[in-house]
Design an enzyme around this catalytic site. Structure first.
Site, short mmCIF file in Angstrom:
data_model
loop_
_atom_site.label_atom_id
_atom_site.label_comp_id
_atom_site.label_asym_id
_atom_site.label_seq_id
_atom_site.Cartn_x
_atom_site.Cartn_y
_atom_site.Cartn_z
N ASP A 178 0.82 -1.22 0.00
CA ASP A 178 0.00 0.00 0.00
C ASP A 178 0.85 1.27 0.00
O ASP A 178 2.07 1.21 0.17
CB ASP A 178 -0.96 -0.01 1.20
CG ASP A 178 -0.28 -0.39 2.51
OD1 ASP A 178 0.96 -0.41 2.55
OD2 ASP A 178 -0.98 -0.67 3.49
N ASN A 222 -7.61 -2.61 14.35
CA ASN A 222 -9.00 -2.96 14.02
C ASN A 222 -9.08 -4.19 13.09
O ASN A 222 -10.10 -4.44 12.49
CB ASN A 222 -9.72 -1.77 13.39
CG ASN A 222 -9.06 -1.29 12.11
OD1 ASN A 222 -8.09 -1.90 11.63
ND2 ASN A 222 -9.57 -0.21 11.53
N GLU A 250 -9.72 -1.90 5.20
CA GLU A 250 -10.38 -1.53 6.44
C GLU A 250 -11.64 -2.37 6.68
O GLU A 250 -12.20 -2.94 5.74
CB GLU A 250 -10.77 -0.04 6.37
CG GLU A 250 -9.57 0.91 6.33
CD GLU A 250 -8.93 1.14 7.69
OE1 GLU A 250 -8.90 0.21 8.52
OE2 GLU A 250 -8.44 2.26 7.92
#
Ligand code: GLP
Length: 254
Positions: free
Chosen positions: A67, A136, A143
């Protein structure tokens, strides 16, 4: 899924580096999927050390990073391109033409995404994908809530991730809100996956990823469906898994 336990960050780094070095030795022109963040830093230091001792050769290695922040140029010291140069590439003999990272400065999102997917395909796919894990449960910048079938795409970072990454920037305003990331599909197509995790802050994400339901709510949970995954984690990162009694003797390797 094989879980390798380490006492601490240093041991985790060494064990993870061992798996990468085995890949490099077995296939000198391997395609490595590489990651950023604080977790792989020790892994890269260990690989550099072995390179300096003459035990590793990166001259034929190809690398594809996961990324890059959208809007940051490669010479920005917070870009992932800069991170990779500083922490690995400039210190080993990988050839610059064999290094691939999404171009954070490309404004044309579909163009950049398809360019990057084509690169991964033209290299014949990824042999070993190194991953960290976000608090998370994100991997790369995939995400929670994103579709599992995505390839490279532009991600709107969650507040949780923006906060977690803020420590590297001078002010909150400087933290990028968007990033290019390879998708779960690209990651799952890698022939091997190595996820490294260290510290108590990762304990819940790791537990949910490895033993929770497979759901886009915890992107890393998809790894349960991959048939060649190595998890290398230290005691603090494994603490919740251990507390819940999930680790059995088979997984408890020295
Ligand atoms: C960023 C990166 C991820 C990385 C995560 C955790 O979000 N895009 O690839 O796994 O941070 O980073 P750290 O290892 O610093 O906890």
């Amino acid at each position: 899924m094989r879980i390798y336990q380490a006492k601490n960050y240093q041991e985790m780094s060494r064990k993870a580096a061992n798996i990468i070095s085995a890949q490099i030795i077995m296939k000198p022109d391997a395609v490595l999927g590489l990651a950023t963040g604080s977790t792989p830093l020790g892994v890269y230091r260990q690989l550099i050390d072995w390179y300096n001792k003459g035990d590793l050769d990166f001259s034929e290695i190809r690398s594809v990073n996961l990324d890059e922040y959208k809007g940051l140029a490669a010479d920005n010291d917070q870009s992932y391109a800069y991170f990779m140069q500083a922490n690995l590439f400039s210190q080993v003999n990988i050839r610059p033409e064999n290094i691939y990272i999404p171009n954070g400065m490309e404004e044309d999102i579909p163009l950049e995404c398809s360019r990057y997917n084509s690169i991964i395909r033209s290299l014949g796919g990824i042999d070993l994908q190194l991953l960290g894990i976000g608090n998370n449960g994100h991997i790369g910048f995939n995400e929670p809530g994103e579709a599992f079938e995505l390839e490279t795409h532009c991600v709107k970072l969650t507040e949780n991730t923006i906060q977690a990454n803020a420590r590297f920037f001078d002010s909150m305003d400087d933290v990028p809100r968007y990033a290019y990331s390879t998708g779960i599909k690209n990651i799952m197509q890698a022939r091997g996956i190595l996820l490294a995790a260290s510290g108590e802050a990762k304990a819940e994400a790791l537990y949910k990823a490895l033993y929770g339901p497979i759901s886009p709510a915890v992107p890393a949970s998809i790894l349960q469906l991959h048939n060649n995954v190595y998890i290398v984690a230290d005691e603090a990162a494994l603490s919740l898994i251990r507390e819940k009694g999930c680790l059995d003797a088979e997984e408890e390797r020295p």
